[in-house]
Design a protein around this motif. Structure first.
Motif, PDB file in Angstrom:
ATOM      1  N   ASN A   1      -4.516  47.561  47.023  1.00  0.00           N
ATOM      2  CA  ASN A   1      -3.115  47.723  47.411  1.00  0.00           C
ATOM      3  C   ASN A   1      -2.561  48.894  46.600  1.00  0.00           C
ATOM      4  N   HIS A   2      -2.661  50.103  47.165  1.00  0.00           N
ATOM      5  CA  HIS A   2      -2.231  51.319  46.462  1.00  0.00           C
ATOM      6  C   HIS A   2      -0.741  51.280  46.128  1.00  0.00           C
ATOM      7  N   THR A   3       0.063  50.730  47.026  1.00  0.00           N
ATOM      8  CA  THR A   3       1.506  50.677  46.831  1.00  0.00           C
ATOM      9  C   THR A   3       1.891  49.844  45.607  1.00  0.00           C
ATOM     10  N   ALA A   4       1.200  48.736  45.406  1.00  0.00           N
ATOM     11  CA  ALA A   4       1.498  47.841  44.283  1.00  0.00           C
ATOM     12  C   ALA A   4       0.667  48.158  43.037  1.00  0.00           C
ATOM     13  N   ASN A   5      -0.216  49.165  43.113  1.00  0.00           N
ATOM     14  CA  ASN A   5      -1.099  49.512  41.992  1.00  0.00           C
ATOM     15  C   ASN A   5      -1.909  48.310  41.513  1.00  0.00           C
ATOM     16  N   ARG A   6      -2.599  47.703  42.460  1.00  0.00           N
ATOM     17  CA  ARG A   6      -3.447  46.584  42.083  1.00  0.00           C
ATOM     18  C   ARG A   6      -4.506  46.318  43.150  1.00  0.00           C
ATOM     19  N   PHE A   7      -5.557  45.662  42.715  1.00  0.00           N
ATOM     20  CA  PHE A   7      -6.584  45.168  43.616  1.00  0.00           C
ATOM     21  C   PHE A   7      -6.237  43.701  43.862  1.00  0.00           C
ATOM     22  N   GLU A   8      -6.353  43.280  45.107  1.00  0.00           N
ATOM     23  CA  GLU A   8      -5.962  41.917  45.467  1.00  0.00           C
ATOM     24  C   GLU A   8      -7.122  41.178  46.117  1.00  0.00           C
ATOM     25  N   ALA A   9      -7.268  39.912  45.761  1.00  0.00           N
ATOM     26  CA  ALA A   9      -8.259  39.034  46.370  1.00  0.00           C
ATOM     27  C   ALA A   9      -7.511  38.059  47.275  1.00  0.00           C
TER      28      ALA A   9
END
Length: 99
Positions: A7-15
């Motif tokens: 998730n580039h917008t939130a600056n995180r990788f999500e599972a």
């Protein structure tokens, strides 16, 4: 089935498990490195490898971009210790010797 996305917008990788957010690994990006600052896994998904999936996907993404990893997050730091094949990606500040 757990799917990890970036998730580039939130600056995180999500599972995600379907529509459910099972966990995430948040980062701060600079021109030369990606600093992983926090990893969180929903208690319902603990012990199922979600954190490791997030770490692997995040570190692999950093490697693909030719950047370095700064593991501020204790989970990511521990994961890197257990996976020495990624040691070359760890960011190390250049030490300066002063007289």
């Amino acid at each position: 089935m757990i799917i990890v996305t970036h998730n580039h917008t939130a600056n995180r990788f999500e599972a995600h498990d379907g529509e459910t957010l099972a966990g995430f690994a948040a980062y701060i990006r600079t021109a030369e490195l990606v600093a992983f600052v926090h990893t969180e896994v929903d208690p319902a998904y603990e012990g199922r490898g979600v954190g490791s999936m997030l770490a692997r996907e995040g570190v692999e993404s950093v490697r693909a971009e030719g950047l370095r990893v700064l593991a501020v997050c204790p989970f990511i730091a521990g994961w890197l210790i257990r996976h020495p094949e990624y040691a070359h990606l760890e960011y190390r500040a250049a030490s300066k010797v002063t007289d």
